[in-house]
Design a protein around this motif. Structure first.
Motif, short mmCIF file in Angstrom:
data_model
loop_
_atom_site.label_atom_id
_atom_site.label_comp_id
_atom_site.label_asym_id
_atom_site.label_seq_id
_atom_site.Cartn_x
_atom_site.Cartn_y
_atom_site.Cartn_z
N ALA A 23 0.83 -1.21 0.00
CA ALA A 23 0.00 0.00 0.00
C ALA A 23 0.86 1.26 0.00
O ALA A 23 0.57 2.22 -0.72
CB ALA A 23 -0.95 -0.01 1.20
N LEU A 24 1.94 1.25 0.78
CA LEU A 24 2.83 2.41 0.82
C LEU A 24 3.56 2.60 -0.51
O LEU A 24 3.75 3.73 -0.96
CB LEU A 24 3.83 2.27 1.97
N GLN A 25 3.95 1.50 -1.15
CA GLN A 25 4.60 1.61 -2.45
C GLN A 25 3.63 2.18 -3.49
O GLN A 25 3.98 3.06 -4.26
CB GLN A 25 5.11 0.25 -2.91
N GLU A 26 2.41 1.68 -3.50
CA GLU A 26 1.41 2.17 -4.46
C GLU A 26 1.05 3.63 -4.17
O GLU A 26 0.88 4.42 -5.09
CB GLU A 26 0.18 1.26 -4.43
N ARG A 27 0.96 4.00 -2.90
CA ARG A 27 0.70 5.39 -2.50
C ARG A 27 1.87 6.28 -2.94
O ARG A 27 1.67 7.41 -3.39
CB ARG A 27 0.53 5.47 -0.98
N GLY A 28 3.09 5.75 -2.80
CA GLY A 28 4.29 6.51 -3.12
C GLY A 28 4.38 6.93 -4.57
O GLY A 28 4.95 7.97 -4.89
N ARG A 29 3.80 6.15 -5.46
CA ARG A 29 3.81 6.51 -6.89
C ARG A 29 3.02 7.79 -7.13
O ARG A 29 3.27 8.49 -8.10
CB ARG A 29 3.21 5.37 -7.72
N ILE A 30 2.06 8.07 -6.28
CA ILE A 30 1.20 9.25 -6.44
C ILE A 30 1.65 10.40 -5.54
O ILE A 30 1.74 11.54 -5.98
CB ILE A 30 -0.27 8.87 -6.11
N GLY A 32 4.54 10.51 -3.47
CA GLY A 32 5.95 10.55 -3.09
C GLY A 32 6.28 9.41 -2.14
O GLY A 32 5.51 9.11 -1.23
N GLU A 33 7.42 8.80 -2.38
CA GLU A 33 7.80 7.62 -1.60
C GLU A 33 8.24 7.98 -0.19
O GLU A 33 8.81 9.04 0.05
CB GLU A 33 8.92 6.87 -2.31
N LEU A 34 7.96 7.07 0.72
CA LEU A 34 8.41 7.18 2.10
C LEU A 34 9.62 6.26 2.28
O LEU A 34 9.77 5.27 1.57
CB LEU A 34 7.30 6.75 3.06
N ASP A 35 10.45 6.59 3.24
CA ASP A 35 11.58 5.75 3.60
C ASP A 35 11.08 4.76 4.64
O ASP A 35 10.88 5.11 5.80
CB ASP A 35 12.71 6.61 4.16
N VAL A 36 10.83 3.52 4.22
CA VAL A 36 10.29 2.51 5.13
C VAL A 36 11.27 1.35 5.28
O VAL A 36 12.05 1.06 4.37
CB VAL A 36 8.90 1.99 4.68
N LEU A 37 11.21 0.70 6.43
CA LEU A 37 12.05 -0.44 6.72
C LEU A 37 11.24 -1.42 7.55
O LEU A 37 10.54 -1.02 8.48
CB LEU A 37 13.30 -0.02 7.51
N PHE A 38 11.31 -2.70 7.20
CA PHE A 38 10.64 -3.74 7.94
C PHE A 38 11.70 -4.68 8.52
O PHE A 38 12.57 -5.14 7.79
CB PHE A 38 9.66 -4.51 7.04
N LEU A 39 11.61 -4.91 9.82
CA LEU A 39 12.57 -5.76 10.52
C LEU A 39 11.88 -7.05 10.93
O LEU A 39 10.78 -7.02 11.48
CB LEU A 39 13.09 -5.05 11.78
#
Length: 151
Positions: A23-30, A32-39
């Motif tokens: 969802a964040l990747q798809e939102r980012g296309r419209i 602007g991308e966020l800097d996200v990290l999953f641990l």
């Protein structure tokens, strides 16, 4: 060394955070991308680990995958996974809405594999602490330990 600041850090990379990453990747296309990290503390992606039996079926429809209800045209759908793996016709011929858990695990691993730049495995979160500024929470400090013991 100053800490790395991310817009969002997800703890764990199971189905919920996988859906969030998409969802964040798809939102980012419209927007602007966020800097996200999953641990994730597991060494590699695995859903339900060694508890999966070969033929047990999922108890929810494949249409409730990571994306379809939110965005039926997403390239991260279970149907697209089947197409990419040459399994679409075979699955349709099964006449069921319930894939086996092993195949669904493979689907989740396939999606997770498309987010390697935003995920780190073998990384266990130790603490999450507020960073205060004028008695207001300004950020959260996430302290994790990698498989190499590095904090």
């Amino acid at each position: 060394a100053s800490p790395i600041v991310h817009d969002l850090i997800g703890v764990g990379f199971g189905p919920s955070n996988l859906a969030l990453a998409i969802a964040l990747q798809e939102r980012g296309r419209i927007q602007g991308e966020l800097d996200v990290l999953f641990l994730d503390k597991q060494a590699t992606y695995s859903w339900h680990g060694n508890t999966l039996s070969t033929q047990s079926e999922l108890q929810i429809s494949f249409l409730k995958d990571l994306v379809t209800l939110r965005n039926p045209t997403s390239p991260y759908s279970f149907v697209n996974y089947l197409k990419h793996h040459g399994r679409l016709v075979d699955f349709i011929n099964l006449g069921t809405f319930y894939p086996c858990r092993m195949e669904y695990n493979d689907y989740l691993r396939w999606v997770a594999g498309q987010f390697t730049a935003q995920s780190r495995y073998g990384e266990e979160v130790q603490f999450i602490e507020p960073v205060l500024h004028s008695q207001q929470v300004e950020a959260l400090r996430v302290i994790s330990r990698g498989s190499d013991g590095q904090q």
